[in-house]
Scaffold this motif. Sequence first.
Motif, short mmCIF file in Angstrom:
data_model
loop_
_atom_site.label_atom_id
_atom_site.label_comp_id
_atom_site.label_asym_id
_atom_site.label_seq_id
_atom_site.Cartn_x
_atom_site.Cartn_y
_atom_site.Cartn_z
N UNK A 175 52.30 43.02 43.53
CA UNK A 175 52.40 42.45 44.41
C UNK A 175 52.68 43.79 45.21
N UNK A 176 51.41 44.29 46.13
CA UNK A 176 51.25 45.44 46.71
C UNK A 176 51.83 44.68 48.33
N UNK A 177 53.09 45.43 48.39
CA UNK A 177 53.42 45.31 50.35
C UNK A 177 53.74 46.15 50.68
N UNK A 178 53.63 46.60 52.49
CA UNK A 178 54.54 48.09 52.74
C UNK A 178 55.67 47.19 54.13
N UNK A 179 56.42 48.26 54.06
CA UNK A 179 57.18 47.71 54.73
C UNK A 179 57.33 48.68 55.93
N UNK A 180 58.40 48.80 56.82
CA UNK A 180 57.73 49.19 58.06
C UNK A 180 57.88 50.78 58.40
N UNK A 181 58.56 51.16 57.31
CA UNK A 181 58.19 52.83 57.55
C UNK A 181 56.96 53.86 55.94
N UNK A 182 56.41 52.37 56.43
CA UNK A 182 55.31 52.27 55.29
C UNK A 182 55.20 52.56 53.77
N UNK A 183 56.23 52.71 53.71
CA UNK A 183 56.74 52.93 52.18
C UNK A 183 56.33 51.31 51.45
N UNK A 184 55.47 52.05 50.33
CA UNK A 184 54.72 50.56 49.32
C UNK A 184 55.65 49.88 48.45
N UNK A 185 55.72 48.62 48.69
CA UNK A 185 57.21 46.96 47.95
C UNK A 185 55.66 47.61 46.74
N UNK A 186 56.31 47.36 45.63
CA UNK A 186 55.19 46.54 44.52
C UNK A 186 56.15 45.69 43.39
N UNK A 229 48.63 67.05 48.82
CA UNK A 229 48.10 66.14 48.08
C UNK A 229 48.49 64.98 48.10
N UNK A 230 47.54 64.22 49.32
CA UNK A 230 47.81 63.10 49.61
C UNK A 230 47.92 61.63 48.87
N UNK A 231 49.53 61.35 49.04
CA UNK A 231 50.56 60.61 47.48
C UNK A 231 48.84 59.04 48.21
N UNK A 232 48.84 57.93 46.34
CA UNK A 232 47.74 56.98 46.71
C UNK A 232 48.43 56.11 47.64
N UNK A 233 49.68 55.95 47.74
CA UNK A 233 50.02 55.06 48.28
C UNK A 233 50.19 55.70 50.01
N UNK A 234 49.78 56.54 50.42
CA UNK A 234 49.77 57.09 51.28
C UNK A 234 48.07 56.71 51.98
#
Length: 424
Positions: A8-19, A346-351
């Motif tokens: 499961x991949x989600x994002x928090x309010x700051x745009x951080x990936x939660x996995x 280098x744009x991070x994949x999660x970004x």
Amino acid sequence: MNGYRAQLLRFDAHGQALYDSDGLLVTEQGSDGVQRVVDAGPYRTVAARHRDVPVTHWMDRLIAPGFIDMHVHYPQTDIIGSPADGLLPWLTHYTFPAETRFCDAGYAAEVAHVFFTELMRNGVTTALTFATAHPASVDAFFHEAQKRGLRMMSGKVLQDRNSPDGLRDETEQSLIDSETLIRRWHGQGRLGYAITPRFAPTSSEAQLRGAGELAARYPQTWIHSHVAENRDEVRWVAELYPQARSYLSVYEHFGLLRTRAVYAHCIHLDDTDRALMHASGAAAAVSPTSNLFLGSGFFNFRGADAAGMLHGLASDVGGGTSFSPFRTMLAAYFVGREGQSKPGLSLAPSRLWWLHTGGAARALGLEGVIGTLATGSEADFVVLNPDAIPLLSRKARRAENLEELLFALIVLGDDRAVERVVTA
Ligand code: GUN
Ligand code: ZN
């Protein structure tokens, strides 16, 4: 309530990936018929809170937010991959002739059907979409979106000059038609209306002024246009508006910069323009496959970040070369590498992923509504299967962390990896 178990991949309010490597997403249908997320996280903890909920288990799959395409043209579905020297000849030779056909409601309905099928095959669940100058093209779009229960935005294109017969509209009638369509479609279920002046060169001052007045009268609608895509286009606008400080300031002058105003490309902006984008709450729809295909230039991710300018990713089909969010994210990665002042970014994949989901939602003024799978948000999601593509399967199994897994999907993934699309 429904439970869905997978990675499961989600994002928090700051745009951080939660996995979560073994996650559970729990949804519930609201009184409006829309499924929303009620809980999500590690399977063990979430399942313990919802013992009676039936769970669908998708082994070795990844659940992720549905992708959001910030700028695409449904009437250009059939001119994808049409070669031209640059934007203006491409518009003249392919785009305008193709769009004149959308006065025919039956034809518009047929293309809308193909367009939505393509979007969904590729895992795109929301798109801010150009129709054509014909009101019938807007009705065809929204009817199809409504049938499929998707959250979608579109609007009649405004273009009352420098446009061929059959596409050029009439100033006063174009604004009346836009208002009629706003009342017919905006806020109907998950649908939203976008006031859509094509770009400054194809609208008279009176039409841009009228569009700005409509945008003020209907502040929840979107504004959707193009800006600063190509150097010849920028020169043309400077000739048409010699008194304007910049191309972007033409839109500012007519009241067309505000939250929910979305401008495709934003390549040839300066720092003053970027500050204006930030201050107004307008957003850039970054369209890297289109910009590379038409040789328009490179979006400045660093400049956008420094200015705090809202931005997210877009396919811009048919200037863009693919409906696939994977192709768009990879092109954005290349643009970040090559297009900036040195050294390359280098744009991070999660970004990259955020810019095509939760970040795009924020840029569209839909934060908390879609794009993150946060609690309370609408449950539009994709189920990805890396094993559907042999090389991706090998690569994904070697991934040692989330960034490596997402990058494998970005580089090697395509519509084959989109096994299922679940819409709220
Ligand atoms: N500028 C004005 N119209 C268009 C269009 O249809 N596509 C792109 N990429 N740029 C435009
Ligand atoms: Zn476009």
